[in-house]
Design a protein around this motif. Sequence first.
Motif, PDB file in Angstrom:
ATOM      1  N   UNK A   1      -9.275  -0.205  -9.596  1.00 28.42           N
ATOM      2  CA  UNK A   1      -9.584   1.200  -9.310  1.00 28.42           C
ATOM      3  C   UNK A   1      -9.017   1.617  -7.953  1.00 28.42           C
ATOM      4  N   UNK A   2      -9.190   2.887  -7.607  1.00 28.95           N
ATOM      5  CA  UNK A   2      -8.625   3.427  -6.381  1.00 28.95           C
ATOM      6  C   UNK A   2      -9.156   2.708  -5.150  1.00 28.95           C
ATOM      7  N   UNK A   3     -10.477   2.436  -5.121  1.00 27.05           N
ATOM      8  CA  UNK A   3     -11.073   1.856  -3.917  1.00 27.05           C
ATOM      9  C   UNK A   3     -10.499   0.461  -3.632  1.00 27.05           C
ATOM     10  N   UNK A   4     -10.138  -0.283  -4.685  1.00 28.28           N
ATOM     11  CA  UNK A   4      -9.559  -1.607  -4.467  1.00 28.28           C
ATOM     12  C   UNK A   4      -8.148  -1.500  -3.892  1.00 28.28           C
ATOM     13  N   UNK A   5      -7.398  -0.505  -4.328  1.00 28.86           N
ATOM     14  CA  UNK A   5      -6.067  -0.295  -3.759  1.00 28.86           C
ATOM     15  C   UNK A   5      -6.162   0.143  -2.309  1.00 28.86           C
ATOM     16  N   UNK A   6      -7.207   0.890  -1.965  1.00 27.86           N
ATOM     17  CA  UNK A   6      -7.421   1.290  -0.573  1.00 27.86           C
ATOM     18  C   UNK A   6      -7.684   0.060   0.294  1.00 27.86           C
ATOM     19  N   UNK A   7      -8.535  -0.835  -0.203  1.00 32.41           N
ATOM     20  CA  UNK A   7      -8.829  -2.069   0.534  1.00 32.41           C
ATOM     21  C   UNK A   7      -7.572  -2.919   0.684  1.00 32.41           C
ATOM     22  N   UNK A   8      -6.807  -3.057  -0.405  1.00 32.63           N
ATOM     23  CA  UNK A   8      -5.573  -3.831  -0.363  1.00 32.63           C
ATOM     24  C   UNK A   8      -4.600  -3.237   0.648  1.00 32.63           C
ATOM     25  N   UNK A   9      -4.522  -1.909   0.687  1.00 30.54           N
ATOM     26  CA  UNK A   9      -3.630  -1.229   1.632  1.00 30.54           C
ATOM     27  C   UNK A   9      -4.016  -1.537   3.070  1.00 30.54           C
ATOM     28  N   UNK A  10      -5.310  -1.479   3.372  1.00 39.20           N
ATOM     29  CA  UNK A  10      -5.777  -1.740   4.733  1.00 39.20           C
ATOM     30  C   UNK A  10      -5.534  -3.198   5.138  1.00 39.20           C
ATOM     31  N   UNK A  11      -5.748  -4.115   4.202  1.00 41.11           N
ATOM     32  CA  UNK A  11      -5.492  -5.534   4.490  1.00 41.11           C
ATOM     33  C   UNK A  11      -4.004  -5.770   4.719  1.00 41.11           C
ATOM     34  N   UNK A  12      -3.173  -5.176   3.866  1.00 42.30           N
ATOM     35  CA  UNK A  12      -1.722  -5.366   3.981  1.00 42.30           C
ATOM     36  C   UNK A  12      -1.169  -4.697   5.234  1.00 42.30           C
TER      37      UNK A  12
ATOM     38  N   UNK B   1      -2.333  -5.010   8.060  1.00 41.70           N
ATOM     39  CA  UNK B   1      -2.395  -6.064   9.076  1.00 41.70           C
ATOM     40  C   UNK B   1      -1.459  -7.217   8.739  1.00 41.70           C
ATOM     41  N   UNK B   2      -1.485  -7.658   7.484  1.00 38.08           N
ATOM     42  CA  UNK B   2      -0.689  -8.822   7.102  1.00 38.08           C
ATOM     43  C   UNK B   2       0.808  -8.519   7.090  1.00 38.08           C
TER      44      UNK B   2
ATOM     45  N   UNK C   1       3.232 -10.583   4.927  1.00 38.74           N
ATOM     46  CA  UNK C   1       3.686  -9.993   3.673  1.00 38.74           C
ATOM     47  C   UNK C   1       4.812  -8.998   3.919  1.00 38.74           C
ATOM     48  N   UNK C   2       6.018  -9.264   3.414  1.00 35.49           N
ATOM     49  CA  UNK C   2       7.162  -8.368   3.621  1.00 35.49           C
ATOM     50  C   UNK C   2       6.915  -7.003   2.979  1.00 35.49           C
ATOM     51  N   UNK C   3       7.064  -5.896   3.712  1.00 30.68           N
ATOM     52  CA  UNK C   3       6.829  -4.559   3.159  1.00 30.68           C
ATOM     53  C   UNK C   3       7.682  -4.238   1.941  1.00 30.68           C
TER      54      UNK C   3
ATOM     55  N   UNK D   1       0.926   1.002   5.450  1.00 32.33           N
ATOM     56  CA  UNK D   1       1.173  -0.424   5.671  1.00 32.33           C
ATOM     57  C   UNK D   1       2.261  -0.629   6.729  1.00 32.33           C
ATOM     58  N   UNK D   2       3.339   0.132   6.633  1.00 30.90           N
ATOM     59  CA  UNK D   2       4.445  -0.017   7.588  1.00 30.90           C
ATOM     60  C   UNK D   2       4.008   0.324   9.012  1.00 30.90           C
ATOM     61  N   UNK D   3       3.306   1.446   9.176  1.00 29.86           N
ATOM     62  CA  UNK D   3       2.844   1.848  10.507  1.00 29.86           C
ATOM     63  C   UNK D   3       1.786   0.878  11.034  1.00 29.86           C
ATOM     64  N   UNK D   4       0.934   0.383  10.135  1.00 35.40           N
ATOM     65  CA  UNK D   4      -0.090  -0.575  10.543  1.00 35.40           C
ATOM     66  C   UNK D   4       0.523  -1.864  11.061  1.00 35.40           C
ATOM     67  N   UNK D   5       1.572  -2.345  10.390  1.00 31.81           N
ATOM     68  CA  UNK D   5       2.251  -3.563  10.845  1.00 31.81           C
ATOM     69  C   UNK D   5       2.886  -3.395  12.209  1.00 31.81           C
TER      70      UNK D   5
END
Length: 223
Positions: free
Chosen positions: A45-56, A58-59, A64-66, A88-92
């Motif tokens: 669902x959407x909320x899981x993709x949001x969590x994955x985005x926030x984790x990625x 950082x990683x 994890x290559x963008x 993800x790019x800006x977070x990295x």
Amino acid sequence: MKTPIPKSITGPAIAGIVLSVTPIVFTSLLTYYAIVYESIIATFPVWQWVVITLVCALTSAGLTPPTMLALIFGYFLGWQAVLPLFVINFGGILFINLVVRRLDPDRFLAFIRRNPKAQSVLDRILNNELTVIFYAKLSPVLPFGLTNLVFALSGAKLRNILLGGFLGMTPRTLLAIWSGREAREIRTLLENPNQSTWTQIIVIGLVIVSIAGLWHIIRKSLK
């Protein structure tokens, strides 16, 4: 008797090695899990993709290559992956800059300053840092985390790193999303991401423009 640690082995040097090696390892892991758990990931669902985005976010700084993430996100989300991938790019980029502040960048700069010519070239390149960052980020070949580390250590302004990163990463990110969106099987996509003739042409074009732009700037600096 303790063996002295060479002065060349600094925090930035170790970080550079890590940021060069770990993406290779995590690319294999991402490929494996994306293929094995494709049916499960497709139901997120959407909320899981949001969590994955926030984790990625950082990683992606060094693990994890963008571009690989863009292929996977594009496969499952299509064009809806654009916003998460820019997060993800800006977070990295931001995460790397925070880490650099805790390393010893002064020793890195001191090493450069030992060679007046190298220092002169670095100073002149920094006068065109936005352009240099753009061309470096445009190339799909240069590691994302390693280039962020180099620019942060060189003293480049954060706003130029963010803007240059945004402008340079946009073409390759959109290309990867499009490739993922058009793929029929994730295994084929991840094992041969540039199978399309047009994709190969665009990737080669990005690399050529990146190399030509960087060479032009460096050649002017050497003069």
